[in-house]
Motif scaffolding. Structure first.
Motif, PDB file in Angstrom:
ATOM      1  N   TYR A  68       0.850  -1.203   0.000  1.00  0.00           N
ATOM      2  CA  TYR A  68       0.000   0.000   0.000  1.00  0.00           C
ATOM      3  C   TYR A  68       0.874   1.237   0.000  1.00  0.00           C
ATOM      4  O   TYR A  68       1.904   1.264   0.667  1.00  0.00           O
ATOM      5  CB  TYR A  68      -0.913   0.030   1.241  1.00  0.00           C
ATOM      6  CG  TYR A  68      -1.464   1.422   1.514  1.00  0.00           C
ATOM      7  CD1 TYR A  68      -2.519   1.907   0.762  1.00  0.00           C
ATOM      8  CD2 TYR A  68      -0.895   2.264   2.477  1.00  0.00           C
ATOM      9  CE1 TYR A  68      -3.009   3.191   0.951  1.00  0.00           C
ATOM     10  CE2 TYR A  68      -1.375   3.548   2.681  1.00  0.00           C
ATOM     11  CZ  TYR A  68      -2.431   4.005   1.923  1.00  0.00           C
ATOM     12  OH  TYR A  68      -2.897   5.277   2.109  1.00  0.00           O
ATOM     13  N   ASN A  69       0.444   2.256  -0.714  1.00  0.00           N
ATOM     14  CA  ASN A  69       1.105   3.559  -0.574  1.00  0.00           C
ATOM     15  C   ASN A  69       0.164   4.652  -1.069  1.00  0.00           C
ATOM     16  O   ASN A  69      -0.769   4.385  -1.830  1.00  0.00           O
ATOM     17  CB  ASN A  69       2.420   3.604  -1.354  1.00  0.00           C
ATOM     18  CG  ASN A  69       3.429   4.545  -0.703  1.00  0.00           C
ATOM     19  OD1 ASN A  69       3.074   5.338   0.174  1.00  0.00           O
ATOM     20  ND2 ASN A  69       4.671   4.455  -1.140  1.00  0.00           N
ATOM     21  N   ASN A  70       0.388   5.858  -0.565  1.00  0.00           N
ATOM     22  CA  ASN A  70      -0.412   6.992  -1.038  1.00  0.00           C
ATOM     23  C   ASN A  70       0.503   8.082  -1.566  1.00  0.00           C
ATOM     24  O   ASN A  70       1.675   8.160  -1.184  1.00  0.00           O
ATOM     25  CB  ASN A  70      -1.299   7.524   0.091  1.00  0.00           C
ATOM     26  CG  ASN A  70      -0.500   8.234   1.156  1.00  0.00           C
ATOM     27  OD1 ASN A  70      -0.089   9.373   1.007  1.00  0.00           O
ATOM     28  ND2 ASN A  70      -0.254   7.526   2.264  1.00  0.00           N
ATOM     29  N   LEU A 138      -7.837  10.702   0.337  1.00  0.00           N
ATOM     30  CA  LEU A 138      -6.941   9.888   1.156  1.00  0.00           C
ATOM     31  C   LEU A 138      -7.351   9.973   2.624  1.00  0.00           C
ATOM     32  O   LEU A 138      -7.566  11.058   3.151  1.00  0.00           O
ATOM     33  CB  LEU A 138      -5.498  10.381   1.020  1.00  0.00           C
ATOM     34  CG  LEU A 138      -4.906  10.368  -0.393  1.00  0.00           C
ATOM     35  CD1 LEU A 138      -3.518  10.988  -0.391  1.00  0.00           C
ATOM     36  CD2 LEU A 138      -4.851   8.940  -0.913  1.00  0.00           C
ATOM     37  N   GLY A 139      -7.455   8.808   3.251  1.00  0.00           N
ATOM     38  CA  GLY A 139      -7.780   8.773   4.669  1.00  0.00           C
ATOM     39  C   GLY A 139      -9.245   9.023   4.962  1.00  0.00           C
ATOM     40  O   GLY A 139      -9.625   9.161   6.126  1.00  0.00           O
ATOM     41  N   GLY A 197      -5.446   0.685   2.497  1.00  0.00           N
ATOM     42  CA  GLY A 197      -4.530   0.964   3.588  1.00  0.00           C
ATOM     43  C   GLY A 197      -4.606   2.344   4.212  1.00  0.00           C
ATOM     44  O   GLY A 197      -3.946   2.604   5.225  1.00  0.00           O
ATOM     45  N   ASP A 198      -5.395   3.245   3.644  1.00  0.00           N
ATOM     46  CA  ASP A 198      -5.482   4.574   4.251  1.00  0.00           C
ATOM     47  C   ASP A 198      -6.522   4.618   5.364  1.00  0.00           C
ATOM     48  O   ASP A 198      -6.634   5.643   6.043  1.00  0.00           O
ATOM     49  CB  ASP A 198      -5.787   5.650   3.183  1.00  0.00           C
ATOM     50  CG  ASP A 198      -7.131   5.447   2.511  1.00  0.00           C
ATOM     51  OD1 ASP A 198      -7.603   4.299   2.457  1.00  0.00           O
ATOM     52  OD2 ASP A 198      -7.694   6.448   2.026  1.00  0.00           O
TER      53      ASP A 198
HETATM   54  C1  NAG Z   1       0.454   8.440   3.259  1.00  0.00           C
HETATM   55  O1  NAG Z   1       1.779   7.967   3.220  1.00  0.00           O
HETATM   56  C2  NAG Z   1       2.615   8.483   4.237  1.00  0.00           C
HETATM   57  C3  NAG Z   1       4.001   7.906   4.015  1.00  0.00           C
HETATM   58  O2  NAG Z   1       4.327   7.867   2.684  1.00  0.00           O
HETATM   59  C4  NAG Z   1       2.065   8.117   5.606  1.00  0.00           C
HETATM   60  O3  NAG Z   1       2.874   8.679   6.604  1.00  0.00           O
HETATM   61  C5  NAG Z   1       0.645   8.618   5.737  1.00  0.00           C
HETATM   62  O4  NAG Z   1       0.094   8.161   6.948  1.00  0.00           O
HETATM   63  C6  NAG Z   1      -0.192   8.093   4.596  1.00  0.00           C
HETATM   64  N1  NAG Z   1      -1.502   8.689   4.663  1.00  0.00           N
HETATM   65  C7  NAG Z   1      -2.607   7.956   4.498  1.00  0.00           C
HETATM   66  C8  NAG Z   1      -3.897   8.677   4.582  1.00  0.00           C
HETATM   67  O5  NAG Z   1      -2.566   6.761   4.280  1.00  0.00           O
END
Ligand code: NAG
Ligand code: NAG
Length: 294
Positions: A68-70, A138-139, A197-198
């Motif tokens: 997972y990545n954002n 996101l989130g 994953g967010d």
């Molecule tokens: C997005 O990614 C960053 C690290 O790359 C992380 O610290 C952050 O929590 C993430 N935000 C979400 C909403 O997943």
């Protein structure tokens, strides 16, 4: 003679094409589930477009090493905030880095053809999910139903339904820890759930409860069910009752069978075409001979 040779050459060519076509280029994890794009389009060549491209490239690169990545891409500091694009990818929890990377690459390439110039797009393959948009999602928990599919009814008082309910109950159980990927089975019933994953642990739990509740109420006593919400999904299937791939050994068998069937059909077609070519060239020879004789 040369006609026969030509026919043979065509046959060999068609055969090699058919081998290329039937070589499985997509595994079960890359099977399409759903995709969608925002209605609004950006101007081609705009800063937003290059931000989208760099976001999608980053996603493909990142998927080799994490599930997972954002990303938030706002480009150069001079470009305005309206050019900012947000995005993420989520691979199914059981994929290794290679499979995750391949899946995200495929999803991104499909997004490229599906969502040309769209401000936002989302695509779910069996093994991964990719989404980008110009609004900040996101989130943010989102329980919108995106795809619901239910199999045929197996009857309310079947043992399989009891096992189904047990599997769904297991998938929906919270032990307080963050478990974005869950898999469970009982007998030949198999269930799987995945959050993006967010979401926090409690948001994931809440999203999965919603998906599982909907599976039970909206699919009833179905042999299999898929409930994809915007930020999580839950699904189950009874062994062999669902031809959908990605759910166990039986599916790879189905897959192989399908490939064999395709191959058989193609070879049949090619043989037919080759015969036709030979037949036509013979006909021509006969005609030519006929002409020469007179
Ligand atoms: C997005 O990614 C960053 C690290 O790359 C992380 O610290 C952050 O929590 C993430 N935000 C979400 C909403 O997943
Ligand atoms: C395939 O599914 C059937 C049930 O339909 C089951 O009995 C069988 O063991 C499965 N085979 C494999 C290879 O998983």
């Amino acid at each position: 003679m040369s006609e026969t040779k030509r026919a043979l050459a065509v046959l060999v060519f068609l055969l090699s094409v058919s081998v290329l076509v039937t070589t499985p280029s997509t595994s079960a994890t890359e099977t399409f589930v759903f995709g969608g794009c925002s209605q609004l389009k950006y101007a081609p060549g705009s800063p937003y477009e290059s931000n989208v491209n760099s976001l999608l490239t980053s996603a493909v690169n990142s998927a080799m090493s994490t599930s997972y990545n954002n990303f938030t891409i706002s480009g150069s500091s001079s470009s305005s905030s309206q050019d900012t694009v947000y995005g993420l990818f989520q691979c199914r929890g059981d994929l290794n880095g290679n499979d995750c990377g391949r899946c995200v690459a495929r999803a991104v390439s499909q997004l490229g053809t599906l969502c040309v110039d769209s401000f936002g797009g989302a695509l779910q393959l069996e093994g991964c999910f990719v989404k980008y948009d110009n609004s900040k999602f996101l989130g943010v928990e989102d329980k919108t139903v995106v795809v619901k599919k239910c199999g045929p009814s197996i009857g309310y008082d079947s043992d399989a339904l009891t096992r189904r309910d047990a599997v769904l109950a297991y998938l929906g159980t919270s032990d307080g820890s963050n478990r974005p990927y869950r898999v469970g089975g009982s007998g030949d019933v198999r269930g799987e759930a995945q959050c993006v994953g967010d979401l926090s642990a409690s948001e994931c739990q809440d999203c999965l409860s919603e998906a599982i509740g909907r599976l039970k109420t909206e699919c009833g006593p179905a042999a299999w069910g898929d409930m994809f919400l915007a930020k999580c999904y839950a699904r189950y299937s009874e062994g062999g009752s669902h031809s959908r791939s990605g759910n166990g050994e039986n599916d790879s068998n189905n897959n192989d069978e399908e490939i064999e069937k395709t191959l058989a059909i193609l070879i049949g077609l090619i043989a037919g075409v080759a015969l036709l070519i030979v037949f036509l060239s013979c006909l021509r020879k006969i005609c030519e001979k006929g002409k020469g004789g007179k």
